[in-house]
Design an enzyme around this catalytic site. Sequence first.
Site, short mmCIF file in Angstrom:
data_model
loop_
_atom_site.label_atom_id
_atom_site.label_comp_id
_atom_site.label_asym_id
_atom_site.label_seq_id
_atom_site.Cartn_x
_atom_site.Cartn_y
_atom_site.Cartn_z
NE ARG A 147 -3.67 -2.37 2.32
CZ ARG A 147 -4.68 -2.62 3.16
NH1 ARG A 147 -4.99 -1.73 4.09
NH2 ARG A 147 -5.36 -3.74 3.07
NE ARG A 162 -1.48 5.39 8.81
CZ ARG A 162 -2.78 5.08 8.80
NH1 ARG A 162 -3.31 4.54 7.71
NH2 ARG A 162 -3.55 5.31 9.84
CD GLU A 236 -9.26 -0.52 10.25
OE1 GLU A 236 -9.41 -1.19 9.21
OE2 GLU A 236 -9.35 0.73 10.29
CB SER A 239 -12.14 -3.65 7.64
OG SER A 239 -13.33 -3.00 7.28
NE ARG A 277 -2.53 -0.76 11.44
CZ ARG A 277 -3.39 0.10 10.91
NH1 ARG A 277 -4.69 -0.03 11.15
NH2 ARG A 277 -2.98 1.07 10.12
#
Length: 309
Positions: A147, A162, A236, A239, A277
């Site tokens: 990403r 991140r 987070e 999802s 994470r």
Amino acid sequence: NVEVDKWGEIPQFSFPIKDHIQLGKDLDILDLDRGAKVAGYRGYYVKNDGVLLMMGFLFYALQKMAAQGYTPMIPPTLINEYALFGSGYFRGKEYNPDTDEIYMVGHPEKKFLVGTAEPSLLAYYSDEVLEANQLPIRLSGFSQCYRSEIGSYGKDTKGIYRVHEFMKIEQVVLAPADAAIADKMQQEMLAISQELHRDLGLPYRVLRICSGDLGTGKYKQFDMEAWIPSRNAYGETGSSSNFLDWQSRRLNVKYKTAEGKKEFVYMLNNTALPSPRIFIAILENYQQKDGSIKVPEVLVPFVGKTVIK
């Protein structure tokens, strides 16, 4: 966004805590300095027992998915443009480097690096007509993810919260065109993610995402968040999204009903576990006074020890 579930006690430490950056450096399991030297901004190396820990929880998740009937797959991560457009990872009809957080590889031919296994798994049945008795189809994919994070400049600049490159176990379901069945499948996927967090002993909460925050094409979304002590907040870790037939119309995936009618399938996806994470959450929640990390019980067989020190 509404909190709809919560589990686990927030850990209380009797000593000054360290963040994952310091823990990783002290235990020689994470090297950010050389990662930045070799890969640039947000680059990192995972080392030694850190590798066994990270690969351990990913493989544990893959095993659990397989036991729940999700076909394990290692999908391609270098894919054609249509799969990303079809799954909704471009904001428009074509790739835009200024808005789409996707890496493009232009030589010798135009290809794209996936940010998740979802597009590759969804496109597996593109331009095909399935039989009703094949549904629901459950898939789980292990992949490297890339990403560009162009829209998050200046956010979470330290550590590996991140990053540009990581690993993830993704779930995908192709369901019949029935909203009630799709909702049930989404809850099934979400329940597996919750079980994985509980197995790892990570306090978490589940949020139902409001319509104003839903991405293009999404009908319903839930986010998983694990407790991260150094942030004194939840972060987070996954999802779960239900797209109904929005993606299948783009990818042209249909099924033949019992009456012989062709319908577009409903498509759903969910993060089982992401590598950075969850790694952060384990290091920080399981840190001990002497600076060591207690290994979650279910991961001891993978790491080969009960404590990383």
